[in-house]
Design an enzyme around this catalytic site. Structure first.
Site, short mmCIF file in Angstrom:
data_model
loop_
_atom_site.label_atom_id
_atom_site.label_comp_id
_atom_site.label_asym_id
_atom_site.label_seq_id
_atom_site.Cartn_x
_atom_site.Cartn_y
_atom_site.Cartn_z
N CYS A 113 -44.59 -19.79 -31.48
CA CYS A 113 -44.58 -20.99 -30.64
C CYS A 113 -44.65 -22.27 -31.47
O CYS A 113 -44.25 -23.33 -31.03
CB CYS A 113 -45.76 -20.94 -29.67
SG CYS A 113 -47.33 -20.70 -30.52
N LYS B 120 -53.70 -7.69 -20.29
CA LYS B 120 -52.34 -7.15 -20.14
C LYS B 120 -51.47 -7.65 -21.28
O LYS B 120 -51.07 -8.80 -21.32
CB LYS B 120 -51.72 -7.57 -18.81
CG LYS B 120 -50.49 -6.73 -18.49
CD LYS B 120 -49.52 -7.39 -17.55
CE LYS B 120 -48.54 -8.30 -18.20
NZ LYS B 120 -47.66 -7.69 -19.21
N GLY C 153 -47.93 -17.63 -23.17
CA GLY C 153 -46.56 -17.22 -22.86
C GLY C 153 -45.72 -18.44 -22.56
O GLY C 153 -46.03 -19.55 -23.00
N SER C 154 -44.70 -18.24 -21.76
CA SER C 154 -43.75 -19.34 -21.52
C SER C 154 -44.27 -20.31 -20.46
O SER C 154 -45.11 -19.95 -19.61
CB SER C 154 -42.41 -18.76 -21.07
OG SER C 154 -42.58 -18.11 -19.83
N THR C 155 -43.74 -21.51 -20.50
CA THR C 155 -44.13 -22.55 -19.54
C THR C 155 -43.74 -22.12 -18.13
O THR C 155 -44.49 -22.35 -17.18
CB THR C 155 -43.45 -23.88 -19.95
OG1 THR C 155 -43.87 -24.17 -21.29
CG2 THR C 155 -43.84 -25.02 -19.04
N ALA C 156 -42.58 -21.46 -17.99
CA ALA C 156 -42.13 -21.04 -16.65
C ALA C 156 -43.12 -20.05 -16.04
O ALA C 156 -43.49 -20.17 -14.86
CB ALA C 156 -40.74 -20.41 -16.76
N THR C 157 -43.59 -19.08 -16.83
CA THR C 157 -44.56 -18.11 -16.29
C THR C 157 -45.88 -18.80 -15.96
O THR C 157 -46.52 -18.48 -14.96
CB THR C 157 -44.79 -16.96 -17.30
OG1 THR C 157 -43.54 -16.36 -17.60
CG2 THR C 157 -45.73 -15.91 -16.77
N ALA C 158 -46.27 -19.77 -16.80
CA ALA C 158 -47.52 -20.49 -16.55
C ALA C 158 -47.47 -21.20 -15.20
O ALA C 158 -48.48 -21.29 -14.49
CB ALA C 158 -47.78 -21.50 -17.66
N GLU D 193 -51.63 -21.40 -22.83
CA GLU D 193 -51.09 -21.69 -24.17
C GLU D 193 -49.59 -21.40 -24.09
O GLU D 193 -49.19 -20.24 -23.99
CB GLU D 193 -51.74 -20.79 -25.22
CG GLU D 193 -53.26 -20.89 -25.32
CD GLU D 193 -53.73 -22.14 -26.05
OE1 GLU D 193 -52.88 -22.88 -26.58
OE2 GLU D 193 -54.94 -22.38 -26.07
N GLU E 236 -36.85 -24.86 -25.77
CA GLU E 236 -37.38 -23.94 -26.77
C GLU E 236 -36.36 -22.82 -27.00
O GLU E 236 -35.95 -22.14 -26.06
CB GLU E 236 -38.69 -23.34 -26.26
CG GLU E 236 -39.38 -22.47 -27.29
CD GLU E 236 -40.66 -21.83 -26.77
OE1 GLU E 236 -40.66 -21.32 -25.64
OE2 GLU E 236 -41.65 -21.83 -27.52
P1 NAD Z 1 -43.55 -14.71 -20.90
O1 NAD Z 1 -44.10 -15.90 -20.19
O2 NAD Z 1 -42.28 -14.15 -20.42
O3 NAD Z 1 -44.60 -13.49 -20.86
C1 NAD Z 1 -45.91 -13.62 -21.36
C2 NAD Z 1 -46.82 -12.63 -20.65
O4 NAD Z 1 -46.89 -12.97 -19.29
C3 NAD Z 1 -46.31 -11.19 -20.70
O5 NAD Z 1 -47.40 -10.31 -20.85
C4 NAD Z 1 -45.67 -11.01 -19.34
O6 NAD Z 1 -45.63 -9.67 -18.91
C5 NAD Z 1 -46.59 -11.84 -18.48
N1 NAD Z 1 -45.99 -12.32 -17.23
C6 NAD Z 1 -44.69 -12.58 -16.96
N2 NAD Z 1 -44.55 -12.98 -15.67
C7 NAD Z 1 -45.80 -12.97 -15.12
C8 NAD Z 1 -46.32 -13.30 -13.83
N3 NAD Z 1 -45.53 -13.71 -12.84
N4 NAD Z 1 -47.65 -13.21 -13.64
C9 NAD Z 1 -48.48 -12.82 -14.63
N5 NAD Z 1 -48.04 -12.49 -15.87
C10 NAD Z 1 -46.71 -12.57 -16.12
O7 NAD Z 1 -43.50 -15.11 -22.42
P2 NAD Z 1 -42.91 -14.23 -23.63
O8 NAD Z 1 -41.43 -14.27 -23.53
O9 NAD Z 1 -43.63 -12.95 -23.67
O10 NAD Z 1 -43.41 -15.08 -24.89
C11 NAD Z 1 -42.70 -16.14 -25.42
C12 NAD Z 1 -43.29 -17.45 -24.97
O11 NAD Z 1 -44.67 -17.51 -25.31
C13 NAD Z 1 -42.65 -18.64 -25.68
O12 NAD Z 1 -42.44 -19.68 -24.76
C14 NAD Z 1 -43.70 -19.05 -26.71
O13 NAD Z 1 -43.65 -20.39 -27.12
C15 NAD Z 1 -44.96 -18.76 -25.94
N6 NAD Z 1 -46.09 -18.63 -26.86
C16 NAD Z 1 -47.03 -19.61 -26.88
C17 NAD Z 1 -48.10 -19.55 -27.76
C18 NAD Z 1 -49.18 -20.60 -27.80
O14 NAD Z 1 -50.24 -20.33 -28.35
N7 NAD Z 1 -48.96 -21.79 -27.27
C19 NAD Z 1 -48.19 -18.45 -28.64
C20 NAD Z 1 -47.21 -17.48 -28.59
C21 NAD Z 1 -46.16 -17.57 -27.69
#
Ligand code: NAD
Length: 467
Positions: free
Chosen positions: A267, A158, A211-216, A233, A371
């Site tokens: 990131c 996705k 993605g973001s730490t909050a979503t993780a 990540e 961040e």
């Molecule tokens: P995000 O967490 O908002 O979204 C990332 C993905 O997760 C998207 O596809 C989103 O649709 C999905 N998502 C959102 N909520 C979800 C849920 N409840 N369940 C499952 N999937 C869900 O992040 P973003 O705003 O798209 O990206 C920016 C963040 O990503 C920043 O914090 C950045 O540092 C981080 N990032 C990290 C790395 C790394 O390798 N460490 C690389 C790139 C970006």
């Protein structure tokens, strides 16, 4: 290759009470297709799988310009960045894992005194759930798809709902490359709907998320009842630590790049710069001068270093950090609110923000702790090596760091003490894909890259034979 499009799903929409049901159906159908394709794909030899991955890489190379234009239009980054970074790296992800898959060996141990031989084997896990963000759309999606299918899994991926275009375009190339139906399934939708349905699906035993730490945190909770294998990540608040003996020319050129590349939406971007006090004034003057030369404007103009931020909401969020810095007594040396961008009337309402340098902020400020993910960096002095380590480590993140010094002993000491998954000394973002990538603390769980990706996307088994 199976792609479920809105068109295909139209018949279902009449029965659907709401959009959430549609997302569930989409994920359900994708997982079912991936499950069905798994036995056939995992039974192929590594050479056969590598051939398909190499073909995909060739096709991406052949369509580089079309993909670069689309990535730029969708994300806001410059076409030059997409053309030289995003798309070539996406192709390389497939080429790299096609090659690396052929070079793995397993462990073996003899226990002759027991009449036993032990060895390990690695098996693909099944259907891999892959979720990626909007900042490097195809680059990060392929960083997951390539190792997952190379290892013999099938996937449901996705991409971010903000930037799905190149993932959709890649579906066509998958068919041309001969990826069998059901091996790669791309679902399009929002995180809380499509993403959540994927993470919570009982037939998806493994999830790789960037993605973001909050979503993780949501994903970790959602997957806990199933004990899924997770690779996370996440975000960063990356320090640059610059000692007085640094090669300042190279350091300034690289630190401008590490702070502002891709609109600061990487990131790994540097967002806290700590400079040894004896060179602080000289560094600041030269760094601000170089930042002022970092050009922001229309993404299609090859003279620009940065394009537009991803969205109005994100631009407002990034601007709010600059406002906060000002309200706390910080000095904005260049960028937001200081120098005006040279934009035509047509582009004046775009989500553009110039490279911004701030000083005079306390380490405990949200500006130094959270961040920002935009073209904003803060500069601050330090006096001793211990203080630099303590400042560098004084945030909840631990993704990347850069250290600048000519003293090999010092950079090695710093690398051991800095809490970050990647420490670049006298450079930034130089990547050998064989080596681990990932963060510590709130920046992630696990590592990806060469052997680490292969380990994540397989289950190891220890086999003992009594002879
Ligand atoms: P995000 O967490 O908002 O979204 C990332 C993905 O997760 C998207 O596809 C989103 O649709 C999905 N998502 C959102 N909520 C979800 C849920 N409840 N369940 C499952 N999937 C869900 O992040 P973003 O705003 O798209 O990206 C920016 C963040 O990503 C920043 O914090 C950045 O540092 C981080 N990032 C990290 C790395 C790394 O390798 N460490 C690389 C790139 C970006």
């Amino acid at each position: 290759m199976m792609v479920i499009s809105w068109e295909q799903l139209k018949p279902h929409t009449e029965q659907c009470a709401n959009l959430s049901v549609l997302h569930l159906l989409q994920v359900e159908a994708a997982v079912a297709a991936a499950k069905e394709a798994f036995p056939g794909w995992s039974a192929r030899s590594p050479e056969q799988r590598a051939q398909v991955l190499n073909k995909l890489a060739d096709l991406l190379d052949a369509n580089l310009e079309e993909f670069a234009q689309a990535e730029s239009r969708d994300q806001g980054k410059t076409v030059t960045f997409a053309r030289t970074v995003d798309i070539p790296r996406s192709a390389y992800n497939f080429r790299f894992f096609a090659s690396s898959l052929l070079h793995h060996t397993n462990d073996c141990s003899q226990m002759d005194h027991m009449g036993c031989l032990n060895y390990t084997i690695r098996c693909p896990v099944g259907v891999a759930g892959l979720i990626s963000p909007w900042n490097l759309p195809l680059y990060l999606l392929t960083w997951k798809v390539a190792p997952a299918i190379a290892a013999g899994n099938t996937v449901v991926a996705k991409p971010s709902e903000m930037t799905s275009v190149t993932a959709w375009m890649m579906c066509k190339l998958m068919q041309q490359a001969g990826v069998p139906p059901g091996v790669v399934n791309i679902v399009f939708g929002t995180g809380p709907k499509a993403g959540d349905a994927l993470v919570g699906h009982p037939d998806v035993p493994l999830v790789s998320f960037t993605g973001s730490t909050a979503t993780a945190q949501c994903i970790t909770e959602r997957s806990a009842p199933y004990c899924k294998k997770l690779s996370l990540e996440l975000g960063g608040k990356n320090p640059a630590i610059i000692f007085a003996d640094a090669d300042l020319d190279r350091c300034i050129e690289t630190t401008v790049r590490s702070s502002f590349s891709n609109q600061g939406e990487i990131c790994l971007c540097t967002s806290r710069i700590y400079v040894e006090r004896s060179i602080y004034s000289e560094f600041l003057e030269r760094f601000v001068a170089a930042a002022k030369k970092w050009k922001t404007g229309v993404p299609s103009d090859t003279g620009n270093d940065n394009g537009a931020l991803i969205s109005k909401e994100h631009l407002e969020k990034v601007r709010s950090f600059v406002a906060l810095a000002k309200s706390e007594g910080g000095t904005v040396h260049c960028g937001e609110g200081v120098n005006k961008l040279d934009l035509s009337e047509r582009n004046a309402k775009g989500y553009f923000m110039p490279a911004t340098v701030i000083t005079g902020i306390s380490d405990s400020s949200r500006v130094m702790q959270e961040e920002i993910f935009g073209p904003v960096t803060c500069v601050s002095p330090f006096d001793t090596e211990e203080e630099a380590v303590s400042k560098g480590n004084g945030v909840r993140y631990g993704l990347g760091a850069t250290v600048w010094s000519q003293d090999v002993g010092k950079v090695h000491r710093m690398a051991r003490k800095i809490q970050a998954g990647m420490v670049w000394t006298n450079c930034w973002l130089v990547r050998d894909l064989n080596l681990p990538f990932g963060g510590m603390k709130n920046s992630g769980v696990g590592r990806e890259g060469g052997k680490d990706s292969f380990h994540f996307f397989t289950e190891v088994k220890t086999v003992t034979i009594k002879h």
